[in-house]
Design a protein around this motif. Sequence first.
Motif, short mmCIF file in Angstrom:
data_model
loop_
_atom_site.label_atom_id
_atom_site.label_comp_id
_atom_site.label_asym_id
_atom_site.label_seq_id
_atom_site.Cartn_x
_atom_site.Cartn_y
_atom_site.Cartn_z
N TYR A 59 0.83 -1.21 0.00
CA TYR A 59 0.00 0.00 0.00
C TYR A 59 0.87 1.26 0.00
O TYR A 59 0.52 2.25 -0.66
CB TYR A 59 -0.93 0.00 1.22
N VAL A 60 1.99 1.22 0.70
CA VAL A 60 2.89 2.38 0.75
C VAL A 60 3.43 2.67 -0.65
O VAL A 60 3.47 3.83 -1.08
CB VAL A 60 4.05 2.13 1.74
N CYS A 74 0.71 4.20 -2.83
CA CYS A 74 0.52 5.63 -2.56
C CYS A 74 1.57 6.47 -3.27
O CYS A 74 1.27 7.55 -3.81
CB CYS A 74 0.57 5.90 -1.05
N LEU A 127 -1.43 7.47 5.10
CA LEU A 127 -0.14 6.87 5.42
C LEU A 127 0.29 7.14 6.86
O LEU A 127 1.19 6.46 7.37
CB LEU A 127 0.93 7.39 4.46
N THR A 162 3.20 4.92 8.55
CA THR A 162 4.61 5.34 8.57
C THR A 162 4.85 6.62 9.36
O THR A 162 5.96 7.15 9.36
CB THR A 162 5.12 5.57 7.12
N PHE A 220 7.88 7.40 3.06
CA PHE A 220 7.95 6.15 2.29
C PHE A 220 9.21 5.37 2.68
O PHE A 220 10.15 5.23 1.90
CB PHE A 220 7.98 6.46 0.79
#
Length: 419
Positions: A241-242, A245, A303, A307, A314
């Motif tokens: 998913y990161v 994005c 996010l 994170t 990222f």
Amino acid sequence: MPKRVVSLTDLQIEKAKKQEKPYKLTDGGGLYLLITPTGGKLWNLKYLFAGKERKLSLGQYPAVSLAEARRRKEDAQNLLADDQDPAAIMSKQAKKQQQTAVVEAKQIELESTFEHIARAWHNKFFSTWTAHHATRIMTWLERDVFPHIGGMDIATIEAPDILAVLERIANRPALDQAHRTRSHCGMIFRYAIGTGKVKRDPTRDLFKILPPVNHGHRAAPTDPKEVAALLRAIDDYSGSYVVQCALKLLPMLFCRPGELRGMEWAELDLDAAEWSIPAARMKMKQAHLVPLPAQAIEIIKTLQPLTGGSKLVFPSSLSDTRCISENTLNTGLRRMGIEKHELSSHGWRAVARTLLHEVLGFTPDAIEAQLAHAVPDRLGRAYNRTTHIQERRKMMQQWADYLDGLKAGAKVIPLHKAA
């Protein structure tokens, strides 16, 4: 009565000529100059130690002058007075001095090698590059250059030595890298000129000696229908998913991939809808401001639970102190079936440049400012991060809306074609 010894004079030593057999010129106290049949003039000291007569070499004239020979004789006599053998002590001292001289010579030789000077150049300019660029340069040097000319004295390196290195790289094949290596070697030689190690740069003799590189253009489709298909593919991405994005933000913000990958939470002001990239992370070493459209803010907020505890937006899956790699983004595109000839992660910049002007009608000045190209304005003023900021805020939101419209299948007529 003992025979009186008359001390030597410099003139007497100078006039001493070689003979068929060696002979001595005495100076007193056991010090004498031995004249050899070949014309050599050698200082020696005769002395008694432990009841035995011994001889100590004190050097060769004129390297060792009369005055210096007498000083060395006095040092030996002082050692004798302390019941020490001058030959043993002074030979140890001479050996130590010789070893020191060898070490110093090796150090001087090391400091003159291409590798040593290249690393000094790299350290000097490291802070002016991005960390990624600095690491990449050193990796290239260590892999392609140092194994072949790194140990050579830089003053002895000629154009053919460098050409051999460049041809190895070009034959890999990596012609573009060969050109970059010639450029980097030239910078190193110019640094060496400035520090007095060499007098000229041999890479100048290699100008245009390699075949030119056909850079072409980065894969970047500009047909809205093709762009729409790519955006839908990203929405259907089934990997991390990161990473998804990041892939979504790239076309929306059209920044350089390295700038996005290195995005830090501290650089973001979501309330002000701004992303402030510091100069240290920019290619042109100019701080840059990116207005954030509402869609980008929404993605970034999703996010934060994932994170937000890291410095990086990222982070790599291997370490939260390192960001995801450019290869990660390109691999993500390939996983979606988007081939290299169709799009690269850097290609979104060309997509945006074309469609923002030809379809949405924004001025080239605003577009170039948002691309962070250091182009002065019409009055000659230098680029700054807020140039055309109001138009850019409008542009970034309208661009994000336009991309959403493409995904939804909306029809947008190019302004230039309509006219």
